[in-house]
Design a protein around this motif. Structure first.
Motif, PDB file in Angstrom:
ATOM      1  N   GLU A  90      12.402   0.110  -1.672  1.00  0.00           N
ATOM      2  CA  GLU A  90      11.644   0.192  -3.023  1.00  0.00           C
ATOM      3  C   GLU A  90      11.659  -0.925  -3.693  1.00  0.00           C
ATOM      4  O   GLU A  90      12.884  -0.838  -4.186  1.00  0.00           O
ATOM      5  CB  GLU A  90      11.187   1.595  -3.641  1.00  0.00           C
ATOM      6  CG  GLU A  90      10.561   2.586  -2.776  1.00  0.00           C
ATOM      7  CD  GLU A  90      10.056   3.678  -3.427  1.00  0.00           C
ATOM      8  OE1 GLU A  90       9.741   3.470  -4.835  1.00  0.00           O
ATOM      9  OE2 GLU A  90       9.999   4.709  -3.259  1.00  0.00           O
ATOM     10  N   ARG A 121       6.998  10.984  -6.367  1.00  0.00           N
ATOM     11  CA  ARG A 121       7.384  10.182  -5.715  1.00  0.00           C
ATOM     12  C   ARG A 121       8.637  10.564  -4.822  1.00  0.00           C
ATOM     13  O   ARG A 121       8.758  10.373  -3.798  1.00  0.00           O
ATOM     14  CB  ARG A 121       8.037   8.650  -6.343  1.00  0.00           C
ATOM     15  CG  ARG A 121       8.495   7.635  -5.475  1.00  0.00           C
ATOM     16  CD  ARG A 121       8.656   6.254  -6.187  1.00  0.00           C
ATOM     17  NE  ARG A 121       9.619   6.239  -7.078  1.00  0.00           N
ATOM     18  CZ  ARG A 121      10.972   6.001  -7.062  1.00  0.00           C
ATOM     19  NH1 ARG A 121      11.120   5.312  -5.650  1.00  0.00           N
ATOM     20  NH2 ARG A 121      11.693   5.706  -8.047  1.00  0.00           N
ATOM     21  N   GLU A 140      -1.061   7.548   1.621  1.00  0.00           N
ATOM     22  CA  GLU A 140      -2.177   7.926   1.159  1.00  0.00           C
ATOM     23  C   GLU A 140      -3.142   7.387   2.277  1.00  0.00           C
ATOM     24  O   GLU A 140      -4.407   7.679   2.351  1.00  0.00           O
ATOM     25  CB  GLU A 140      -2.751   7.061  -0.297  1.00  0.00           C
ATOM     26  CG  GLU A 140      -2.011   7.541  -1.380  1.00  0.00           C
ATOM     27  CD  GLU A 140      -2.084   6.873  -2.646  1.00  0.00           C
ATOM     28  OE1 GLU A 140      -3.265   6.017  -2.600  1.00  0.00           O
ATOM     29  OE2 GLU A 140      -1.417   7.410  -3.881  1.00  0.00           O
ATOM     30  N   ARG A 187       0.809  -1.225   0.027  1.00  0.00           N
ATOM     31  CA  ARG A 187      -0.180  -0.179  -0.042  1.00  0.00           C
ATOM     32  C   ARG A 187       0.629   1.487  -0.028  1.00  0.00           C
ATOM     33  O   ARG A 187       2.087   1.274   0.483  1.00  0.00           O
ATOM     34  CB  ARG A 187      -0.716  -0.047   1.234  1.00  0.00           C
ATOM     35  CG  ARG A 187      -2.094  -0.979   1.111  1.00  0.00           C
ATOM     36  CD  ARG A 187      -2.905  -1.104   2.648  1.00  0.00           C
ATOM     37  NE  ARG A 187      -3.802  -1.953   2.783  1.00  0.00           N
ATOM     38  CZ  ARG A 187      -5.105  -1.686   2.386  1.00  0.00           C
ATOM     39  NH1 ARG A 187      -5.413  -0.581   1.655  1.00  0.00           N
ATOM     40  NH2 ARG A 187      -5.897  -2.640   2.377  1.00  0.00           N
ATOM     41  N   LYS A 188       0.333   2.326  -0.468  1.00  0.00           N
ATOM     42  CA  LYS A 188       0.877   3.743  -0.550  1.00  0.00           C
ATOM     43  C   LYS A 188       0.625   4.246   0.930  1.00  0.00           C
ATOM     44  O   LYS A 188      -0.473   4.955   1.138  1.00  0.00           O
ATOM     45  CB  LYS A 188       0.459   4.642  -1.608  1.00  0.00           C
ATOM     46  CG  LYS A 188       1.019   3.826  -2.797  1.00  0.00           C
ATOM     47  CD  LYS A 188       0.656   5.045  -3.929  1.00  0.00           C
ATOM     48  CE  LYS A 188       0.990   4.392  -5.211  1.00  0.00           C
ATOM     49  NZ  LYS A 188       2.523   4.399  -5.494  1.00  0.00           N
TER      50      LYS A 188
END
Length: 236
Positions: free
Chosen positions: A101, A209, A80, A76-77
């Motif tokens: 990442e 990003r 957000e 998930r981000k």
């Protein structure tokens, strides 16, 4: 109970003391997978353990020190999730000391062979040595892997089980129908957009990003900072 353990009698069914994950990992590393799924009511408890390096078993009045390196993973981000009120911002900052990442498997084609060979070995019967035919490997490299490494693992396991000989051949490699549909959708989406649109989308994503840092975005895209400046002007 899973994270911090419990004492005997702490709740119905607690027939003996249980060591929690933090206590079991004392002096080592604790990996928390899918951290974005952690319920809101559990998040302050985890934050407190991380802040104080102390945990307390359920049913015990005493806390004790633990020395644990925590690695957390999520698809998930989390920024957000914070904005949507589903993840605590203070917990995110506490976890987010170093970020790694991991790109999707389709962007790491050079890893497919090593991973595939690992899974072939892992799923081969104990008394057999199963090979991976070159044509089968090429078929694996040509797939877009919407399910990433889990999908690769399942694909290899299925191929090893279904093979007829002592090697996994091209025809043994099959993909779930949903993967085919995703691949078709990706292909159609890519071919229906111009190169300029794809380039603009990639640059925009990297700028977001890296929070607008043009130098970092340029490095991530493998271009110069001046190129980023020019493209920003080109695309408005």
């Amino acid at each position: 109970s899973e994270l911090f353990g419990h004492e005997k009698g702490a709740f119905t069914g607690a027939n003996e003391r249980k060591v929690g994950a933090f206590e079991a990992a004392n002096g080592g590393t604790l990996f928390l997978d899918e951290i974005g799924e952690l319920p809101l009511d559990m998040q302050p408890k985890l934050l407190r353990a991380l802040e104080n390096s102390e945990v307390r078993r359920l049913g015990s009045p005493k806390s004790f020190h633990v020395d644990v390196r925590v690695i957390a993973a999520t698809n998930r981000k989390l920024e957000e999730e914070v904005a949507a009120g589903r993840f605590r911002e203070d917990l995110l900052h506490r976890l987010n000391i170093v970020t790694v990442e991991l790109p999707p498997l389709r962007r790491r084609a050079s890893d497919i062979e090593e991973l595939a060979m690992h899974f072939v070995s892992a799923f081969s019967p104990g008394n057999e040595t199963v090979a991976l035919a070159p044509a089968a490997l090429e078929k694996l490299k040509g797939h877009v892997w919407p399910g990433n490494i889990r999908e690769l693992r399942n694909t290899i396991q299925r191929a090893v089980l279904m093979r007829m000989g002592d090697a996994v051949e091209q025809e043994d490699i099959t993909f779930a129908p949903s993967s085919f549909e995703h691949r078709a959708a990706v292909s159609e989406a890519l071919t229906s957009r111009t190169l300029a649109e794809l380039e603009k989308e990639a640059i925009t994503a990297e700028l977001i990003r890296h929070k607008g840092n043009k130098k970092e975005a340029a490095a991530a895209l493998g271009v110069s900072r001046s190129t980023i400046h020019r493209k920003i002007e080109d695309y408005g």
